[in-house]
Design an enzyme around this catalytic site. Sequence first.
Site, short mmCIF file in Angstrom:
data_model
loop_
_atom_site.label_atom_id
_atom_site.label_comp_id
_atom_site.label_asym_id
_atom_site.label_seq_id
_atom_site.Cartn_x
_atom_site.Cartn_y
_atom_site.Cartn_z
N HIS A 140 -4.97 -0.88 6.01
CA HIS A 140 -4.73 -0.02 7.18
C HIS A 140 -5.77 -0.15 8.30
O HIS A 140 -6.42 0.82 8.67
CB HIS A 140 -4.56 1.44 6.77
CG HIS A 140 -5.53 1.96 5.72
ND1 HIS A 140 -6.89 1.85 5.83
CD2 HIS A 140 -5.30 2.62 4.55
CE1 HIS A 140 -7.46 2.42 4.77
NE2 HIS A 140 -6.52 2.87 3.99
N ASN A 173 -5.63 8.78 7.48
CA ASN A 173 -6.92 8.14 7.38
C ASN A 173 -6.77 6.65 7.14
O ASN A 173 -6.20 6.29 6.11
CB ASN A 173 -7.69 8.78 6.21
CG ASN A 173 -9.15 8.43 6.23
OD1 ASN A 173 -9.64 7.79 7.15
ND2 ASN A 173 -9.86 8.81 5.18
N ASP A 231 0.99 2.56 3.75
CA ASP A 231 0.11 3.66 3.32
C ASP A 231 0.93 4.95 3.15
O ASP A 231 0.49 6.04 3.51
CB ASP A 231 -1.06 3.88 4.29
CG ASP A 231 -2.20 4.67 3.63
OD1 ASP A 231 -2.11 4.99 2.43
OD2 ASP A 231 -3.18 4.99 4.33
N ASN A 250 -5.51 6.30 -6.63
CA ASN A 250 -6.10 7.65 -6.49
C ASN A 250 -5.16 8.75 -6.97
O ASN A 250 -4.81 9.68 -6.25
CB ASN A 250 -6.57 7.91 -5.05
CG ASN A 250 -5.45 7.87 -4.02
OD1 ASN A 250 -4.41 7.29 -4.26
ND2 ASN A 250 -5.67 8.51 -2.88
N HIS A 310 1.29 5.34 -2.10
CA HIS A 310 0.78 6.36 -3.02
C HIS A 310 1.99 7.00 -3.70
O HIS A 310 2.80 7.64 -3.03
CB HIS A 310 -0.04 7.40 -2.26
CG HIS A 310 -1.27 6.82 -1.64
ND1 HIS A 310 -2.46 6.71 -2.32
CD2 HIS A 310 -1.48 6.25 -0.42
CE1 HIS A 310 -3.37 6.12 -1.53
NE2 HIS A 310 -2.79 5.83 -0.37
N ASP A 361 -8.97 2.85 -3.03
CA ASP A 361 -8.33 3.51 -1.89
C ASP A 361 -8.39 5.03 -1.93
O ASP A 361 -8.27 5.67 -2.96
CB ASP A 361 -6.88 3.09 -1.72
CG ASP A 361 -6.32 3.59 -0.39
OD1 ASP A 361 -6.95 3.30 0.64
OD2 ASP A 361 -5.31 4.32 -0.39
N ARG A 388 1.61 9.00 -6.48
CA ARG A 388 1.14 10.34 -6.89
C ARG A 388 1.29 10.68 -8.37
O ARG A 388 0.87 11.77 -8.77
CB ARG A 388 1.83 11.44 -6.07
CG ARG A 388 1.71 11.28 -4.57
CD ARG A 388 0.28 11.27 -4.09
NE ARG A 388 0.19 11.41 -2.63
CZ ARG A 388 -0.83 11.00 -1.92
NH1 ARG A 388 -1.87 10.39 -2.50
NH2 ARG A 388 -0.87 11.18 -0.63
N PHE A 392 -5.22 14.15 4.40
CA PHE A 392 -4.88 12.96 5.20
C PHE A 392 -3.61 12.31 4.66
O PHE A 392 -3.43 12.24 3.45
CB PHE A 392 -6.00 11.93 5.08
CG PHE A 392 -7.25 12.24 5.84
CD1 PHE A 392 -7.34 11.99 7.20
CD2 PHE A 392 -8.37 12.76 5.18
CE1 PHE A 392 -8.51 12.25 7.90
CE2 PHE A 392 -9.55 13.02 5.88
CZ PHE A 392 -9.63 12.76 7.24
N HIS A 430 0.81 -1.22 0.00
CA HIS A 430 0.00 0.00 0.00
C HIS A 430 0.85 1.27 0.00
O HIS A 430 1.32 1.71 1.04
CB HIS A 430 -0.90 -0.02 1.24
CG HIS A 430 -2.02 0.96 1.19
ND1 HIS A 430 -3.31 0.62 1.49
CD2 HIS A 430 -2.06 2.26 0.87
CE1 HIS A 430 -4.09 1.67 1.35
NE2 HIS A 430 -3.35 2.69 0.98
O1 DOR Z 1 -4.11 8.91 4.97
C1 DOR Z 1 -4.45 8.62 3.84
N1 DOR Z 1 -3.89 9.18 2.77
N2 DOR Z 1 -5.44 7.77 3.71
C2 DOR Z 1 -6.00 7.53 2.53
O2 DOR Z 1 -6.91 6.76 2.46
C3 DOR Z 1 -5.56 8.25 1.33
C4 DOR Z 1 -4.16 8.68 1.47
C5 DOR Z 1 -3.76 9.66 0.43
O3 DOR Z 1 -3.95 9.38 -0.78
O4 DOR Z 1 -3.20 10.70 0.77
ZN ZN Z 2 -6.83 4.24 2.41
ZN ZN Z 3 -3.84 4.71 1.06
#
Ligand code: DOR
Ligand code: ZN
Ligand code: ZN
Length: 421
Positions: free
Chosen positions: A228, A274, A301, A90, A58, A148, A60, A319, A56
Amino acid sequence: MNLWIKNGHIVDPATGRDEVGDLYVVNGKIAKELTGEYETIDATGKYVMPGFVDLHVHLREPGFEYKETIRTGTMAAARGGFTGVCPMPNTKPATDSPERIQKILEIAKKDSPIHVYPVGAITIGQAGETLTDIEGMVKAGAKAISEDGKSVMNAALYEKAMKEAARLGIPVMAHCEDKNLVGKGAMNAGKVAERLGIPGITNAVEDVIVARDILLAKETGAKLHLCHCSTADSAKMIEEARKDGVNVSGEVCPHHFTLTEEDIVEDDANFKMNPPLRKKSDVEMLKEGLRKGIFEAISTDHAPHGEEEKKKSIAEAPFGIVGSETAFALAVTELVKKGILTMSELVQKMSVNPCHILGVEGGSLAEGKPADITIADIDKEYLIEKDAFVSKGKNTPFDGKKVVGKVEYTIVEGNVVYPFK
Ligand code: DOR
Ligand code: ZN
Ligand code: ZN
């Protein structure tokens, strides 16, 4: 280059090895003996493990390259000991088509030192209305699907996605958050949120979706992986569901087993993620769940954001915190050194089980397997320094924290990708 990894403590749950010895790499694979020219790595006093895989992250890219790119995010992961990562969909645009999956793999091929296992979105644009071409994305190289950043709130649509995932044999990675229940919530609902005057996120925000998803997995036969997990009840529900024969797994992130809401002493958005940091009884249950094997994976995450964005109040800031470069140290410090997990159990949760959940090669140092290897000193003490991160994101609540456990080498298919050349 061939490698002689000398005199390290080899921990390989797949073959049952947990002993000091040598490991040979020939032509990118684990070998029985050395042939040809080779380099030597002295691993005396260090652990030699199958490479970690982060279920998990990100990255970007595309859309938010000021926060992170596939290049910087995978380099950060390499520095953290990860030989593979699963980027969540995402981005902007979202990873919601076979072409988008292909594009990520194309960029990864030129920019990433490690394996990238893309995760496709469940609905187009993550708008929660129309299912994506899940089969097409899998054919293009997606290893899982996830919405997500949010949950698919329409249970009928989600049920369809689960049936499709079950048919294709890929996991559904669930971010569990009831959109209607969460409202403007920005941190755990409780005494700290009250004191700071910030809207709260109750455990139920997560738990009602965990319950729903487990029931849908039971009905559809889908492989459900809960992202998470942060609440005591999520652990209880996973344990019960598994007794019931449901194909469900769960992950916990280092921040959720290291910190509680009480560590938020002022309005600092580097403590905002989150799901949020929970109360002590939840955190105790997460650790117990890791110990008992209710949670079989540790993921990060990793959620990089810009500095300006994170200077805002917890109520306003986005988040997420970065995690790739601190995960192993936090796990060693909080779990291994405190007697909750053995090194072998940690390797299962950071390498063996993630590979198993994803259905990818790796997680093993058996002869003939790809030489994806992490070498670390679990006794080396140091301070976490956000300015030393290679991630573009410096948003961490752990800056200045004293930890033990330092990744010394990350090796992918026999190539040393960290330290960087
Ligand atoms: O803390 C988080 N950040 N939780 C998420 O579900 C999304 C993630 C983000 O893409 O920044
Ligand atoms: Zn998430
Ligand atoms: Zn995430």
